[in-house]
Design a protein around this motif. Structure first.
Motif, short mmCIF file in Angstrom:
data_model
loop_
_atom_site.label_atom_id
_atom_site.label_comp_id
_atom_site.label_asym_id
_atom_site.label_seq_id
_atom_site.Cartn_x
_atom_site.Cartn_y
_atom_site.Cartn_z
N ASN A 1 -3.20 7.40 -9.09
CA ASN A 1 -2.87 5.89 -8.57
C ASN A 1 -4.26 5.39 -8.34
O ASN A 1 -5.21 5.33 -9.18
CB ASN A 1 -1.95 6.08 -7.56
N TRP A 2 -4.21 4.91 -7.09
CA TRP A 2 -5.52 4.18 -6.49
C TRP A 2 -6.59 5.21 -6.52
O TRP A 2 -8.05 4.57 -6.62
CB TRP A 2 -5.28 3.32 -5.04
N MET B 1 -2.74 -2.56 -2.87
CA MET B 1 -3.75 -1.57 -2.77
C MET B 1 -3.40 -0.41 -3.34
O MET B 1 -4.13 0.58 -3.88
CB MET B 1 -3.81 -1.31 -1.04
N SER B 2 -2.15 0.19 -3.18
CA SER B 2 -1.81 1.41 -4.12
C SER B 2 -0.24 1.34 -4.35
O SER B 2 0.46 0.33 -3.72
CB SER B 2 -2.20 2.56 -3.17
N GLY B 3 0.23 2.24 -4.87
CA GLY B 3 1.64 2.27 -5.38
C GLY B 3 1.87 2.08 -6.79
O GLY B 3 0.92 1.72 -7.68
N VAL B 4 3.24 1.50 -7.07
CA VAL B 4 3.73 1.16 -8.29
C VAL B 4 4.40 -0.11 -8.49
O VAL B 4 5.51 0.18 -7.42
CB VAL B 4 4.27 2.22 -9.34
N GLU C 1 -7.81 6.63 -8.90
CA GLU C 1 -8.43 6.90 -9.85
C GLU C 1 -9.95 6.20 -9.95
O GLU C 1 -11.00 6.34 -10.70
CB GLU C 1 -7.80 6.11 -11.02
N ASP C 2 -10.03 4.99 -9.09
CA ASP C 2 -11.16 4.35 -8.78
C ASP C 2 -12.11 4.79 -7.46
O ASP C 2 -13.09 4.22 -7.42
CB ASP C 2 -10.75 2.87 -8.27
N TRP D 1 4.35 9.13 -6.60
CA TRP D 1 3.44 8.68 -7.66
C TRP D 1 3.59 9.59 -8.98
O TRP D 1 4.11 11.05 -8.67
CB TRP D 1 2.09 8.39 -7.34
N ASP E 1 0.98 -1.07 0.06
CA ASP E 1 -0.17 0.16 -0.06
C ASP E 1 0.83 1.21 0.00
O ASP E 1 1.29 1.71 0.88
CB ASP E 1 -0.92 0.11 1.30
N ARG F 1 -6.54 -4.30 -5.75
CA ARG F 1 -7.62 -3.27 -5.52
C ARG F 1 -6.85 -2.10 -5.98
O ARG F 1 -7.71 -1.06 -6.16
CB ARG F 1 -7.78 -3.42 -3.85
N GLY F 2 -5.81 -1.50 -5.96
CA GLY F 2 -5.35 -0.21 -6.37
C GLY F 2 -4.01 -0.18 -6.92
O GLY F 2 -3.11 -1.16 -6.69
N GLY F 3 -3.69 0.77 -7.56
CA GLY F 3 -2.29 1.10 -8.02
C GLY F 3 -2.02 0.74 -9.44
O GLY F 3 -2.99 0.01 -9.98
N ASP F 4 -0.76 0.78 -9.87
CA ASP F 4 -0.36 0.35 -11.17
C ASP F 4 0.53 -0.89 -11.15
O ASP F 4 1.85 -0.51 -10.33
CB ASP F 4 0.45 1.62 -11.79
N ARG G 1 -13.50 -4.88 -11.19
CA ARG G 1 -13.28 -3.46 -11.35
C ARG G 1 -11.91 -3.03 -11.87
O ARG G 1 -11.02 -4.06 -11.99
CB ARG G 1 -13.41 -2.52 -9.99
N GLY G 2 -11.61 -1.97 -12.26
CA GLY G 2 -10.37 -1.61 -12.60
C GLY G 2 -10.16 -1.62 -14.15
O GLY G 2 -11.07 -2.07 -14.84
N GLY H 1 -9.87 -3.21 -8.70
CA GLY H 1 -9.55 -1.98 -8.94
C GLY H 1 -8.00 -1.82 -9.48
O GLY H 1 -7.37 -2.91 -9.65
N GLY H 2 -7.63 -0.57 -9.85
CA GLY H 2 -6.10 -0.47 -10.20
C GLY H 2 -6.03 -0.70 -11.59
O GLY H 2 -7.15 -0.84 -12.52
N VAL I 1 -18.81 3.46 -12.23
CA VAL I 1 -17.48 2.79 -11.65
C VAL I 1 -16.48 2.92 -12.78
O VAL I 1 -14.96 2.83 -12.16
CB VAL I 1 -17.20 1.38 -11.26
N ASN I 2 -16.73 3.14 -13.91
CA ASN I 2 -15.54 3.19 -15.16
C ASN I 2 -15.33 4.57 -15.75
O ASN I 2 -14.60 4.79 -16.71
CB ASN I 2 -16.13 2.43 -16.29
N ARG J 1 -12.78 1.70 1.30
CA ARG J 1 -12.19 0.11 1.38
C ARG J 1 -11.79 -0.59 2.39
O ARG J 1 -11.70 -1.79 2.60
CB ARG J 1 -11.64 -0.14 -0.03
#
Lengths: 274, 112
Positions: free
Chosen positions: B43-44, A127-130, B46-47, B39, A108, A146-149, A185-186, A166-167, B17-18, B62
């Motif tokens: 990043n996160w 969760m987040s970050g790259v 975006e959602d 960053w 995260d 769930r998130g991040g790249d 999602r994502g 997500g992400g 959501v999109n 979340r």
């Protein structure tokens, strides 16, 4: 000290309850989680992991972070499993070598660069970050992200982004069968070809494929690309030095929504009122 | 199969959501947050979108699996892109607050 909130949480049923929280957005100007480690990106450290096991490598990373080191380079990780998992902090981490299974899972916040390859489930539950990988990745790449790249410049195995919530997942090369399986999602960008059953039983989210699609999975369907998609794709691909000229020929895949059988149970989620 | 199951149903999300975030709408707070984290984009976040809970604007957190209702004193713009940026800012501030429920959960259950 008595902790009333925690006692309440332990005993209550999490069904449709509203809970009053005392929080004023104006008073909070923090950018980091409470209790996260104070690190400075300009403070750097490097170590050789050739003679260390996975636990020792992870402990060393955490010890350096506790000392305020914000940029860490790990040399020769020896493709060991579970390296750099569970980092819930801002951090720049460079890994010179390859990782085994579950590398960088549950993170995260950190920005991680890997010069080699990664095994199964890299970035799972991220969760987040790259996370940016220079070479290839194994199966279930970004499982339940769930998130991040999460970026791989090479090819990846099957079930990429399984249960993605997500992400963004970006694959510079090809991806295997059942990519985007049960995606919720994502967004996922595949620059090369995609294997069989792409997007099988996906509930939501978007897949963009630059190459050939072997076959679509159940309820995955082709959709029209819009201007916002093109803008987003361009900015993401530029971030990771990928070829934006392929965007015009990409195929967009979304859920056909024929398997949506939701009822009205969603209000049973717990609620917070500020 | 009944007719009911053949009809596409609403998933229950209170937003699209999109919807792709518009980077031009980013707030100074979020710009600084991204810089602090190292960053190059949202990043996160975006959602993250502004939704609704019991007819009040709310954002989904979340980390606690709950809708967080936006305080009534915050005036919201008409544009969904602007509202989404406010939702992102509010969520970051809430998650980083010492009053976030996870702070208490961590005290109670953390093994570290």
């Amino acid at each position: 000290m008595e902790n009333k909130l925690s006692e309440k949480m332990r005993g209550e049923e999490l069904v449709g309850r509203s809970q009053q929280m005392f929080f004023t957005p104006e008073e909070e100007e923090n950018f980091l989680y409470p209790d996260s480690l104070e690190v400075d990106f300009d403070k750097t450290a490097e170590f050789d992991a050739a003679e260390m096991n996975a636990s020792e490598i992870n402990k060393k990373i955490r010890a350096l972070m506790a000392d305020g080191v914000g940029t860490i380079t790990v040399n020769n990780p020896g493709a060991q499993h579970s390296i750099a998992a569970g980092i819930l902090n801002r951090l720049k981490l460079n890994i010179n070598g390859s990782l085994g299974y579950f590398g960088c899972g549950l993170i995260d916040g950190p920005v991680i660069n890997i010069s080699g390859r990664v095994g199964w489930s890299c970035g799972e539950n991220m969760m987040s970050g790259v996370i940016e990988i220079a070479k290839n990745a194994g199966s279930t790449f970004g499982a339940a992200i769930r998130g991040g790249d999460l970026v791989c410049h090479g090819d990846v195995g099957g079930r990429t982004g399984i249960c993605m919530k997500g992400g963004t997942i970006i694959v510079g090369g090809r991806t295997g069968a059942f990519t985007g399986f049960m995606m919720q999602r994502g967004r996922m960008i595949i620059m090369g070809d995609a294997g069989n059953n792409l997007g099988d039983t996906m509930y939501d989210g978007m897949l963009f494929v630059g190459g050939k699609i072997s076959s679509l999975g159940v309820d995955a369907t082709e959709a029209e690309m819009n201007d916002m998609d093109v803008r987003w794709l361009t900015s993401k691909l530029k971030l990771y030095n990928m070829d934006t000229s392929k965007i015009k020929n990409m195929t967009k895949i979304v859920s056909g929504k024929q398997l949506w059988n939701y009822d009205n149970l969603e209000p049973s989620e717990k609620k917070l009122v500020l | 199969m009944s007719t009911k199951h053949n009809e596409p149903q609403h998933i229950g999300y209170r937003y699209d959501v999109n919807l792709v975030a518009d980077p031009e709408k980013i707030t100074p707070f979020l710009k600084k947050y991204i810089e602090v984290m190292g960053w190059k984009d949202l990043n996160w976040l975006e959602d993250i979108h502004m939704g609704y809970e019991e007819d009040r604007p709310a954002v989904f957190d979340r980390n606690i699996n709950a809708w967080v209702t936006v305080p009534e004193n915050i005036k919201l713009p008409e544009s969904q892109q602007d509202r989404d940026m406010i939702a992102r800012e509010l969520l970051v501030k809430f998650q980083m607050s010492r009053r976030h429920p996870l702070v208490d959960l961590k005290k109670e259950y953390s093994k570290l």
